[in-house]
Design a protein around this motif. Structure first.
Motif, PDB file in Angstrom:
ATOM      1  N   GLU A 181      13.441 -53.438 -34.672  1.00 52.27           N
ATOM      2  CA  GLU A 181      12.568 -53.298 -33.596  1.00 52.27           C
ATOM      3  C   GLU A 181      12.508 -54.796 -32.932  1.00 52.27           C
ATOM      4  OE1 GLU A 181       8.562 -50.420 -33.205  1.00 52.27           O
ATOM      5  OE2 GLU A 181       8.287 -52.841 -34.388  1.00 52.27           O
ATOM      6  N   HIS A 214       8.127 -37.554 -41.388  1.00 50.62           N
ATOM      7  CA  HIS A 214       7.851 -38.530 -40.607  1.00 50.62           C
ATOM      8  C   HIS A 214       6.553 -37.157 -39.358  1.00 50.62           C
ATOM      9  CE1 HIS A 214      11.202 -42.678 -39.944  1.00 50.62           C
ATOM     10  NE2 HIS A 214       9.764 -42.169 -41.375  1.00 50.62           N
ATOM     11  N   LEU A 257       4.525 -42.319 -37.138  1.00 50.49           N
ATOM     12  CA  LEU A 257       6.570 -42.502 -35.546  1.00 50.49           C
ATOM     13  C   LEU A 257       6.817 -42.390 -35.357  1.00 50.49           C
ATOM     14  CD1 LEU A 257       8.063 -44.367 -39.090  1.00 50.49           C
ATOM     15  CD2 LEU A 257       7.030 -46.209 -37.055  1.00 50.49           C
ATOM     16  N   THR A 314      -0.704 -45.748 -37.774  1.00 54.00           N
ATOM     17  CA  THR A 314       0.931 -46.511 -38.884  1.00 54.00           C
ATOM     18  C   THR A 314       1.494 -45.083 -38.806  1.00 54.00           C
ATOM     19  OG1 THR A 314       0.686 -45.760 -41.046  1.00 54.00           O
ATOM     20  CG2 THR A 314       0.049 -47.604 -40.256  1.00 54.00           C
ATOM     21  N   HIS A 352      16.714 -42.270 -41.113  1.00 52.71           N
ATOM     22  CA  HIS A 352      16.391 -43.090 -39.853  1.00 52.71           C
ATOM     23  C   HIS A 352      17.167 -43.602 -39.088  1.00 52.71           C
ATOM     24  CE1 HIS A 352      12.994 -41.244 -41.852  1.00 52.71           C
ATOM     25  NE2 HIS A 352      12.423 -42.636 -42.538  1.00 52.71           N
ATOM     26  N   THR A 404      17.742 -45.458 -36.594  1.00 52.63           N
ATOM     27  CA  THR A 404      16.893 -46.108 -35.579  1.00 52.63           C
ATOM     28  C   THR A 404      17.430 -46.877 -34.361  1.00 52.63           C
ATOM     29  OG1 THR A 404      15.764 -46.832 -37.906  1.00 52.63           O
ATOM     30  CG2 THR A 404      15.274 -47.974 -35.186  1.00 52.63           C
ATOM     31  N   MET A 453       2.054 -45.580 -33.589  1.00 53.54           N
ATOM     32  CA  MET A 453       2.847 -47.143 -33.789  1.00 53.54           C
ATOM     33  C   MET A 453       4.721 -46.787 -32.993  1.00 53.54           C
ATOM     34  SD  MET A 453       2.396 -48.728 -36.496  1.00 53.54           S
ATOM     35  CE  MET A 453       3.911 -49.649 -36.975  1.00 53.54           C
ATOM     36  N   ALA A 454       4.248 -45.370 -32.380  1.00 53.71           N
ATOM     37  CA  ALA A 454       5.127 -44.686 -31.530  1.00 53.71           C
ATOM     38  C   ALA A 454       4.456 -44.856 -30.422  1.00 53.71           C
ATOM     39  CB  ALA A 454       5.956 -43.304 -31.850  1.00 53.71           C
TER      40      ALA A 454
END
Lengths: 455, 455
Positions: free
Chosen positions: A328, A414, A75, A73, A376, A378, A31-32
């Motif tokens: 996102e 993560h 990150l 999945t 987290h 973001t 997913m990254a």
């Protein structure tokens, strides 16, 4: 290359060896998506331990790197392919082999999906706690590789605490069994734990004995609004200091709350600076929530709303779980920090993050497993804007530096992957790095397993 | 030799270097007194990390083995000296450096006594669960070295689960910091966990960050008498299967019960074949005990007596904790097995042990952390009788073989030490042994740390 494919096919059925670049390209990264990733030579989808051994023997014979993958999945880019590698996807090894309520264990293959296992054990009155946000997609093998956490860690701990034993195929194809199926056991060095969080760099996990807990009562959630993140963090410290054991204790900052409302029309309170969610799965959750509500009010909460029932509780959790996709959506791409600090330093961490966001002129939403001090931050950015991308990366790094300064770690759950590779040595120091490289050398002397990740 | 002592004295105060053989002889072995032990060249008692580094540097310079020690309450000979070694006793490094109720951690030196830490954290409303029977004597460093368990493991787990980070002096004197002071963290391979249970063979632990829990309510204990070990084990399986979480779940066989009565005049019921003790430290322990009492009766218990208060509960636990010394008194010496099996196999393990005792004509008392499947078959023998000593050793070994056959481990919590060294390879298998030897080589290439233990 032809050799490689031919040799792989000698021990794998035709449908388990994918070579069409349009297909293999889809396996290039997790997913990254913005992290560097190479083009795999081939993707293999074994269904048995023997097939995995064949893949590893072939890779060793031809000196081809192997990149193990679950559901991708992750990150941090830990499952990203390197050029010319074999992508070894374990998603077809997805059987639950045993669930034993007396021994409170499950024996599973690595491709079992987290939520499938959770539901299967619940039918027998049992509970598999680790619950990453991706639990409907992610696999147990991937969870083991990254040592995943989730919302419930504040009470139940991370994946590592539920892995009792492993079956592992080594780089050269040999089979290793580690650990045990007993509640306790201390014979020799703890190799099981060494594999958890090793991002596929020491061996390929092909089976796991997992510890289970009795299913707890249904949890009840409370939401509390705070006029500042400082007062919310103060409440968190009070809750933990008083000896409460919430099943989750989550924090969303204003940016996160607004993003969730925009995406999901969830009706979260937009005037709040920080929204705290606490849950209890104790025998009397309402009483525990009442005690926590009082501590929140004392810390300055402007509104405290306990959910009246399971449906209301679920709504709140759904809003919480929506945070990362919602952030996102703000700018198209996010870079998600995973800094964990001692919870007594949480307020400094969140305030410092806000200062970094301001310095770089960026939107950084913060959602946190606050009871664990695991934030987290973001960073939202437009990947097509080079200057914004540069500022995103710089702020992302500065947030990690702040975490280390506050006595924290660059990754709470993560993993390191590609995204934080440069930072690992800063956290571990030169002696730690030397020893960790030595361990990698013992398990994978040719350096074929997930090269470029960790060590 | 003169060189060694002189060099050691250059970095240690005079009173920290003991060379009188009458004194150093007392440091030759732990509680497994019948295991082989050499004569140390010197005993050092450092008070600082710098002094430990000096000892290790000196040992490396002169190629002298180092045997680290805590309180020498271990039961497997893991702390036994080898001839001409430096015994590095850490008992003088006994400061509790920090107790933090918000972060729920303690930072300690390795020589802190387990019970001292437990009492100190309790004063702040916190709980350090690991409680080996020797908790009034044993040190945290020793607990970490052997990965000690205790009575409460069935609910709270073993020492390993409470060690978040370590300061370690390596064989060559370099300092390594592992882990973290945060609730979560997954950066790199888990070196912390590698040191736990490594019996001082990888490095010298000079500091530890320990996780704490909120202090639970006072526990209440129940005792149940069973007409057979089979029915008692059946009760244990039912209790665990129904999702109960007792804070302890202990079993004493008839031999153990009688030995305790003989030693302590405790008035335990001698007509019973198996005595089960269960405790709960939940919000309503009486209700939990009532539910467990019902399951015990259904499984065939002839008498079930819940303690009425804390004093009665303490009496029962005191009797339980007296078992090992009481069995030792039977014949003068004991060899204590530590086999842990899946709890669903517990009855087979205990019955099989009785058959082994009968075959060899020996008294073997069994006390077990039954909720964990962790049995301590205790072979009583007269060490001055060579034939009985031989039979004792053979039965001790046969009990381990039975444990492995039942899917168990040779050691649930006491460690390998000298006593079970021959058995380690049987449990780990050749691939496991090779990798573990590789790890030892990475950390201690000259093989100076606790030679002859583990690898």
């Amino acid at each position: 290359m032809t050799d490689l494919i031919e040799l792989l096919r000698e021990g794998l059925p035709a449908e388990a060896v994918l070579t069409d670049p349009d297909v293999t390209g889809a396996y290039a990264h997790d997913m990254a998506s913005f992290c560097e990733a190479g083009a795999p030579a081939v993707v293999v989808l074994p269904r048995t331990v023997e097939q995995v051994r064949h893949v590893c023997r072939t890779a060793t014979a031809l000196r081809v790197p192997v990149v193990p993958q679950g559901a991708r999945t992750g990150l941090s880019g830990a499952a990203n392919a390197s050029d010319g590698c074999i992508v070894l996807s374990l998603v077809k090894m997805d059987r639950i082999l045993e669930i034993n309520p007396v021994d409170r264990i499950a024996v599973v293959e690595p491709g079992v999906i987290n939520a499938d296992l959770s539901r299967a054990v619940l039918e027998k009155g049992l509970y598999y706690p680790p619950d990453p946000s991706s639990w409907e997609q992610c696999t147990i093998g991937g969870n083991i590789g990254t040592a995943s956490g989730g919302l419930c860690c504040v009470k139940y701990g991370v994946t590592a605490e539920y892995v009792l034993g492993l079956d592992v195929v080594l780089a050269d194809g040999r089979l290793l069994r580690t650990g045990r199926r007993t509640a306790k056991g201390v014979a020799g060095y703890d190799l099981t734990r060494l594999f958890v969080g090793s991002e596929g760099s020491l061996g390929i996990v092909v089976g796991a004995v997992l510890a289970l807990k009795p299913a707890p009562p249904e949890q009840l959630v409370l939401a509390a609004e705070f006029p500042s993140t400082t007062s919310a963090c103060d409440a968190i410290c009070r809750i933990m200091e008083r000896g409460h054991t919430p099943a989750l204790l989550e924090l969303m900052d204003r940016t996160s709350v607004r993003a969730v409302n925009t995406m999901g029309n969830m009706g979260l309170p937009e005037s709040t600076e920080a929204l705290l969610m606490a849950a209890f799965d104790t025998p009397d959750p309402a009483a525990d929530l009442a005690a926590v509500a009082e501590l929140c009010t004392a810390a300055g909460a402007t509104e405290v709303v306990p959910a009246e029932d399971a449906a209301e509780s679920d709504m709140l959790l759904q809003a919480r779980r929506m945070t990362l996709p919602a952030l996102e959506a703000v700018k198209g791409v996010t870079m998600i920090d995973d800094v964990c600090v001692p919870r007594s330093r949480l307020a400094e961490m969140i305030d410092g993050t806000a200062a970094i966001a301001a310095k770089y002129g960026l939107t950084v939403g913060v959602v946190a497993h606050a009871g664990d001090g695991n934030t987290h931050p973001t960073v939202c950015f437009d990947a097509s804007d080079p200057d914004e991308s540069r500022r995103a990366r710089e702020s992302f790094d500065e947030i990690m530096a702040l975490g280390l300064e506050l006595g924290g770690t660059i990754t709470g759950e993560h993993g390191v992957g590609v995204l934080k590779r440069e930072w690992l040595a800063r956290e571990l120091g030169p002696v730690g790095v030397e020893l960790q490289r030595g361990i990698k050398q013992v398990f994978d002397p040719l350096g074929l397993l997930n090269p470029g990740k960790l060590f």
